[in-house]
Design a protein around this motif. Structure first.
Motif, PDB file in Angstrom:
ATOM      1  N   GLN A 116       0.851  -1.289  -0.007  1.00  0.00           N
ATOM      2  CA  GLN A 116       0.035   0.119  -0.253  1.00  0.00           C
ATOM      3  C   GLN A 116       0.819   1.299   0.160  1.00  0.00           C
ATOM      4  N   ILE A 117       1.953   1.367   0.898  1.00  0.00           N
ATOM      5  CA  ILE A 117       2.788   2.479   1.024  1.00  0.00           C
ATOM      6  C   ILE A 117       3.548   2.854  -0.578  1.00  0.00           C
ATOM      7  N   GLU A 118       4.058   1.320  -0.908  1.00  0.00           N
ATOM      8  CA  GLU A 118       4.673   1.898  -2.133  1.00  0.00           C
ATOM      9  C   GLU A 118       3.736   2.274  -3.397  1.00  0.00           C
ATOM     10  N   ALA A 119       2.571   1.648  -3.261  1.00  0.00           N
ATOM     11  CA  ALA A 119       1.690   2.125  -4.301  1.00  0.00           C
ATOM     12  C   ALA A 119       1.445   3.654  -4.122  1.00  0.00           C
ATOM     13  N   SER A 120       1.392   4.039  -3.159  1.00  0.00           N
ATOM     14  CA  SER A 120       1.222   5.609  -2.869  1.00  0.00           C
ATOM     15  C   SER A 120       2.206   6.433  -3.336  1.00  0.00           C
ATOM     16  N   LYS A 121       3.545   5.666  -3.116  1.00  0.00           N
ATOM     17  CA  LYS A 121       4.576   6.504  -3.628  1.00  0.00           C
ATOM     18  C   LYS A 121       4.921   6.775  -4.981  1.00  0.00           C
ATOM     19  N   SER A 122       4.620   5.291  -5.665  1.00  0.00           N
ATOM     20  CA  SER A 122       4.724   5.157  -7.241  1.00  0.00           C
ATOM     21  C   SER A 122       3.595   5.573  -8.029  1.00  0.00           C
ATOM     22  N   GLN A 123       2.548   5.809  -7.539  1.00  0.00           N
ATOM     23  CA  GLN A 123       1.338   6.018  -8.262  1.00  0.00           C
ATOM     24  C   GLN A 123       1.467   7.148  -9.238  1.00  0.00           C
ATOM     25  N   ASN A 124       0.871   7.251 -10.381  1.00  0.00           N
ATOM     26  CA  ASN A 124       0.804   8.651 -11.212  1.00  0.00           C
ATOM     27  C   ASN A 124      -0.055   9.637 -10.409  1.00  0.00           C
ATOM     28  N   GLU A 125       0.354  10.686 -10.028  1.00  0.00           N
ATOM     29  CA  GLU A 125      -0.320  11.755  -9.326  1.00  0.00           C
ATOM     30  C   GLU A 125      -1.292  12.390 -10.445  1.00  0.00           C
ATOM     31  N   VAL A 126      -2.399  12.799 -10.126  1.00  0.00           N
ATOM     32  CA  VAL A 126      -3.564  13.472 -10.707  1.00  0.00           C
ATOM     33  C   VAL A 126      -3.527  14.796 -10.021  1.00  0.00           C
ATOM     34  N   ALA A 127      -3.144  15.921 -10.629  1.00  0.00           N
ATOM     35  CA  ALA A 127      -3.096  17.256 -10.445  1.00  0.00           C
ATOM     36  C   ALA A 127      -4.320  17.927 -10.497  1.00  0.00           C
ATOM     37  N   PHE A 128      -4.889  18.815  -9.531  1.00  0.00           N
ATOM     38  CA  PHE A 128      -6.077  19.719  -9.632  1.00  0.00           C
ATOM     39  C   PHE A 128      -5.741  20.917  -9.202  1.00  0.00           C
ATOM     40  N   ALA A 129      -5.856  22.110 -10.172  1.00  0.00           N
ATOM     41  CA  ALA A 129      -5.348  23.216  -9.814  1.00  0.00           C
ATOM     42  C   ALA A 129      -6.516  24.132  -8.897  1.00  0.00           C
ATOM     43  N   GLU A 130      -6.065  24.538  -7.846  1.00  0.00           N
ATOM     44  CA  GLU A 130      -7.132  25.206  -6.819  1.00  0.00           C
ATOM     45  C   GLU A 130      -7.246  26.579  -7.317  1.00  0.00           C
ATOM     46  N   ALA A 131      -6.479  27.170  -8.134  1.00  0.00           N
ATOM     47  CA  ALA A 131      -6.795  28.516  -8.809  1.00  0.00           C
ATOM     48  C   ALA A 131      -6.448  28.479 -10.067  1.00  0.00           C
ATOM     49  N   ASN A 132      -6.463  29.856 -10.683  1.00  0.00           N
ATOM     50  CA  ASN A 132      -6.301  29.899 -12.152  1.00  0.00           C
ATOM     51  C   ASN A 132      -4.878  29.345 -12.786  1.00  0.00           C
ATOM     52  N   VAL A 133      -5.019  28.498 -13.670  1.00  0.00           N
ATOM     53  CA  VAL A 133      -3.966  27.527 -14.041  1.00  0.00           C
ATOM     54  C   VAL A 133      -2.558  28.590 -14.264  1.00  0.00           C
ATOM     55  N   SER A 134      -2.940  30.017 -14.738  1.00  0.00           N
ATOM     56  CA  SER A 134      -2.018  30.937 -15.163  1.00  0.00           C
ATOM     57  C   SER A 134      -1.361  31.550 -13.981  1.00  0.00           C
ATOM     58  N   ASP A 135      -1.867  31.430 -12.641  1.00  0.00           N
ATOM     59  CA  ASP A 135      -1.119  31.757 -11.457  1.00  0.00           C
ATOM     60  C   ASP A 135      -0.015  30.799 -11.057  1.00  0.00           C
ATOM     61  N   VAL A 136       1.113  31.118 -11.483  1.00  0.00           N
ATOM     62  CA  VAL A 136       2.244  30.444 -10.917  1.00  0.00           C
ATOM     63  C   VAL A 136       2.214  30.021  -9.425  1.00  0.00           C
ATOM     64  N   ASN A 137       1.785  30.758  -8.830  1.00  0.00           N
ATOM     65  CA  ASN A 137       1.791  30.591  -7.222  1.00  0.00           C
ATOM     66  C   ASN A 137       0.531  29.738  -6.548  1.00  0.00           C
ATOM     67  N   ALA A 138      -0.108  29.114  -7.610  1.00  0.00           N
ATOM     68  CA  ALA A 138      -1.423  28.424  -7.036  1.00  0.00           C
ATOM     69  C   ALA A 138      -0.898  27.228  -6.543  1.00  0.00           C
ATOM     70  N   ARG A 139      -1.291  26.738  -5.447  1.00  0.00           N
ATOM     71  CA  ARG A 139      -1.027  25.429  -4.901  1.00  0.00           C
ATOM     72  C   ARG A 139      -1.690  24.546  -5.368  1.00  0.00           C
ATOM     73  N   LYS A 140      -1.216  23.208  -5.902  1.00  0.00           N
ATOM     74  CA  LYS A 140      -1.763  22.129  -6.594  1.00  0.00           C
ATOM     75  C   LYS A 140      -2.409  21.190  -5.365  1.00  0.00           C
ATOM     76  N   ALA A 141      -3.628  20.732  -5.665  1.00  0.00           N
ATOM     77  CA  ALA A 141      -3.903  19.490  -4.780  1.00  0.00           C
ATOM     78  C   ALA A 141      -3.729  18.200  -5.598  1.00  0.00           C
ATOM     79  N   VAL A 142      -3.283  17.227  -5.192  1.00  0.00           N
ATOM     80  CA  VAL A 142      -2.917  15.978  -5.922  1.00  0.00           C
ATOM     81  C   VAL A 142      -3.661  14.799  -5.183  1.00  0.00           C
ATOM     82  N   GLU A 143      -4.355  13.889  -5.853  1.00  0.00           N
ATOM     83  CA  GLU A 143      -5.014  12.680  -5.506  1.00  0.00           C
ATOM     84  C   GLU A 143      -3.770  11.547  -5.761  1.00  0.00           C
ATOM     85  N   ARG A 144      -4.001  10.866  -4.465  1.00  0.00           N
ATOM     86  CA  ARG A 144      -3.139   9.920  -3.960  1.00  0.00           C
ATOM     87  C   ARG A 144      -3.900   8.823  -3.247  1.00  0.00           C
ATOM     88  N   ASN A 145      -3.341   7.504  -3.262  1.00  0.00           N
ATOM     89  CA  ASN A 145      -3.859   6.579  -2.595  1.00  0.00           C
ATOM     90  C   ASN A 145      -3.716   6.797  -1.060  1.00  0.00           C
TER      91      ASN A 145
END
Length: 218
Positions: A32-61
Motif C-alpha cells: 500500500q505504501i509503495e503504491a502511494s509513492k509510485s502512483q501517477n499523481e493527478v493534479a487539480f489546480a486550486e486557482a487559475n492555472v496562469s497563477d504560478v503561485n497557485a498551490r496544487k492538490a494531488v490525488e493519491r492512495n
C-alpha cells in the motif's frame, strides 16, 4: 451478545499513546505504501492555472493501520446481549501512509435496529476534545467522527457515512464502514476524499485493530 462487558472500559490515555509510540515498530503495509509513492499523481489546480503561485492538490492512495482500545459507555435502555444503546469511543496507535507513526481518535454510537446492531458516527470531540486540543486540534465540526494525526500539526478528519457491524462471537465484533475525508490540518488542510474502514474488536476488553484504505486529495 452474551457475557457483554457492562462496565465502562478505561480510556487509552494520551500519555500511554505517546509512550507506546516510542517503542512501536513501523506497521506500514509495504504494498500500500509503495503504491502511494509510485502512483501517477493527478493534479487539480486550486486557482487559475496562469497563477504560478497557485498551490496544487494531488490525488493519491491513502492507507492506515491501527491498534485500538475501544471503550463501552452504556446509556439508558442498555441491552447486554446487543451491547447497545451505548457510545463506543476509542483511541489508537499505528501508521499512516502520509504521516508515518500516528494516533487515531474515534467515536461511534450503537443502537438496536430492525436488523440488529447498528452504529453511527458521533462527534469525536465528545470524549476527546481535551486530548485533541492538547495536540493543537481545535474548531472541529460535530460531523467529524474520527481523526488521524501525527501529533505534529498534521491531521486528517473523517465523516462517517455508513456502518455495518457483525457480531462473530462473544469476543469478536467485525465492522466495515464508508467514510468521507472532509478536511484536515497542516499539509492536509482542505483535504477531501473517500475511504473504507475495516476492522474488529473484542467487546470483553475493548482491544482491536482497523485499516483505512481509499483516495485522498490534498
Amino acid at each position: 451478545m452474551k457475557n457483554f462487558m457492562f462496565k465502562r472500559l478505561s480510556f487509552l490515555g494520551l500519555t500511554g499513546l505517546l509512550f507506546a509510540s516510542s517503542c512501536m515498530s513501523d506497521l506500514q503495509e509495504p504494498n500500500q505504501i509503495e503504491a502511494s509513492k509510485s502512483q501517477n499523481e493527478v493534479a487539480f489546480a486550486e486557482a487559475n492555472v496562469s497563477d504560478v503561485n497557485a498551490r496544487k492538490a494531488v490525488e493519491r492512495n491513502y492507507f492506515e493501520r491501527f491498534t485500538n482500545q475501544i471503550s463501552l459507555i452504556p446509556v439508558e435502555g442498555f441491552i447486554p446481549d446487543y451491547g447497545a444503546p451505548a457510545y463506543y469511543p476509542g483511541a489508537g496507535l499505528g501508521n499512516s501512509s502520509h504521516m508515518g507513526k500516528a494516533y487515531s481518535f474515534l467515536n461511534q454510537f450503537a443502537t438496536v435496529g430492525a436488523e440488529g446492531l447498528e452504529t453511527k458516527g458521533r462527534p469525536v470531540t465528545q470524549f476527546y476534545g481535551e486530548e485533541l486540543a492538547a495536540l493543537g486540534l481545535t474548531n472541529i465540526p460535530d460531523e467529524v467522527s474520527s481523526i488521524t494525526t501525527d501529533g505534529k500539526g498534521n491531521s486528517v478528519w473523517f465523516k462517517n457515512i455508513n456502518n455495518q457491524v457483525s457480531p462473530v462471537g462473544p469476543d469478536r465484533m467485525e465492522f466495515v464502514a464508508e467514510v468521507e475525508i472532509i478536511n484536515g490540518t497542516g499539509k492536509f488542510e482542505g483535504a477531501t476524499g473517500t475511504a473504507t474502514v475495516k476492522g474488529h474488536f473484542n467487546p470483553l476488553n475493548g482491544k482491536g485493530m482497523s485499516t483505512i484504505s481509499g483516495r485522498i486529495i490534498y
